[in-house]
Motif scaffolding. Structure first.
Motif, mmCIF file in Angstrom:
data_model
loop_
_atom_site.group_PDB
_atom_site.id
_atom_site.type_symbol
_atom_site.label_atom_id
_atom_site.label_comp_id
_atom_site.label_asym_id
_atom_site.label_seq_id
_atom_site.Cartn_x
_atom_site.Cartn_y
_atom_site.Cartn_z
ATOM 1 N N ASP A 22 0.992 -1.283 0.115
ATOM 2 C CA ASP A 22 -0.029 -0.058 0.029
ATOM 3 C C ASP A 22 0.917 1.135 -0.005
ATOM 4 O OD1 ASP A 22 -2.253 -1.703 0.329
ATOM 5 O OD2 ASP A 22 -2.364 -1.461 2.362
ATOM 6 N N TRP A 23 1.771 1.210 0.831
ATOM 7 C CA TRP A 23 2.891 2.451 0.842
ATOM 8 C C TRP A 23 3.356 2.670 -0.325
ATOM 9 C CZ3 TRP A 23 5.826 5.208 4.865
ATOM 10 C CH2 TRP A 23 5.104 5.364 6.260
ATOM 11 N N ILE A 63 0.662 4.102 -2.855
ATOM 12 C CA ILE A 63 0.472 5.460 -2.671
ATOM 13 C C ILE A 63 1.395 6.505 -2.855
ATOM 14 C CG2 ILE A 63 0.768 5.675 -0.116
ATOM 15 C CD1 ILE A 63 -2.310 6.796 -2.070
ATOM 16 N N CYS A 120 -6.114 3.543 7.658
ATOM 17 C CA CYS A 120 -5.586 3.807 6.255
ATOM 18 C C CYS A 120 -5.965 4.909 5.607
ATOM 19 C CB CYS A 120 -6.309 2.687 5.392
ATOM 20 S SG CYS A 120 -5.912 0.933 5.901
ATOM 21 N N TYR A 155 -2.701 7.061 4.849
ATOM 22 C CA TYR A 155 -2.084 7.088 3.339
ATOM 23 C C TYR A 155 -2.431 8.392 2.997
ATOM 24 C CZ TYR A 155 -1.737 1.949 3.983
ATOM 25 O OH TYR A 155 -1.346 0.863 4.333
#
Length: 224
Positions: free
Chosen positions: A25-26, A29, A174, A178
């Motif tokens: 996810d990091w 994004i 999240c 994010y």
């Protein structure tokens, strides 16, 4: 009667810790922050993927796990093994997000080109984000393994409803983390491209510690 506020607070703390740990996810994004005019489509995709997972856990998988303690034990050990493996990988070699930082340090393209290439395809970014989070093993293990441990079998709310609320806490964490990561990615990585390496290695150690904690807790429950 509302859910136990202490459980909710503990869940929020654990979920935020898990979200802060760098992973797929990091990487996604951060690349969106460096590439696109707005991170909203990519961020929305990540959240949609996790909302779908939360729904599945609340209506089926989560209830089954809560009703079968041995399944929870097995999944917990699987989660611990995965987290330990991921943490060791981060400690031994820079993860994907650090690769993004290195690319920035080497000289990222100008801001106009990435925007022109991807700014007019928000639905594609949303679909990609949903795929990243929906197929992220860490996220799925968080929802299936950790959330049931914050439920209260004696509570006034049924287990599926509790899982849904706890899952929304995870999704909210999240969204918060994010958003900050995506918006600040370009400025932070351009200014200090090696900083993310430090954060990643600290996170790797935290994953290994969390894996040990999960195993110790489960063993203590089995022997208790």
């Amino acid at each position: 009667m509302p859910m136990n506020p202490e459980l909710l607070l503990a869940c929020w703390g654990m979920m935020t810790l898990m979200v802060v740990l760098p992973g797929p996810d990091w990487a996604y994004i951060i690349s969106a922050g460096l590439r696109d005019r707005s991170i909203v489509p990519s961020l929305a995709g990540i959240l949609v993927g996790y909302l779908a997972a939360v729904t599945a856990v609340a209506v089926g998988v989560g209830a089954a796990v809560a009703a079968l303690p041995l399944v929870l034990v097995g999944l917990t050990f699987a989660a611990a093994a995965y987290l330990a493996w991921l943490g060791v990988r981060v400690l031994l070699a820079p993860p994907a997000v650090a690769g993004v930082a290195a690319a920035v340090a080497a000289g990222a393209p100008d801001e106009a080109a990435p925007v022109a290439a991807s700014g007019d395809r928000p639905w594609l970014r949303l679909a990609q984000g949903a795929g990243v989070s929906g197929l992220n093993p860490k996220g799925l293990l968080v929802l299936v393994v950790l959330l049931p441990q914050f439920t209260d079998a004696a509570g006034a709310w049924p287990i599926p409803a509790q899982l849904a609320v706890l899952g929304l806490i995870f999704v909210g964490s999240c969204a918060l983390v994010y958003s900050v990561v995506g918006v600040s990615a370009r400025a932070v990585l351009r200014a200090r491209p090696t900083a993310l390496n430090v954060v990643s290695r600290v996170s790797g150690a935290a994953m290994v510690v969390l894996a040990v904690v999960l195993v110790v807790e489960q063993v203590s429950h089995l022997l208790g």
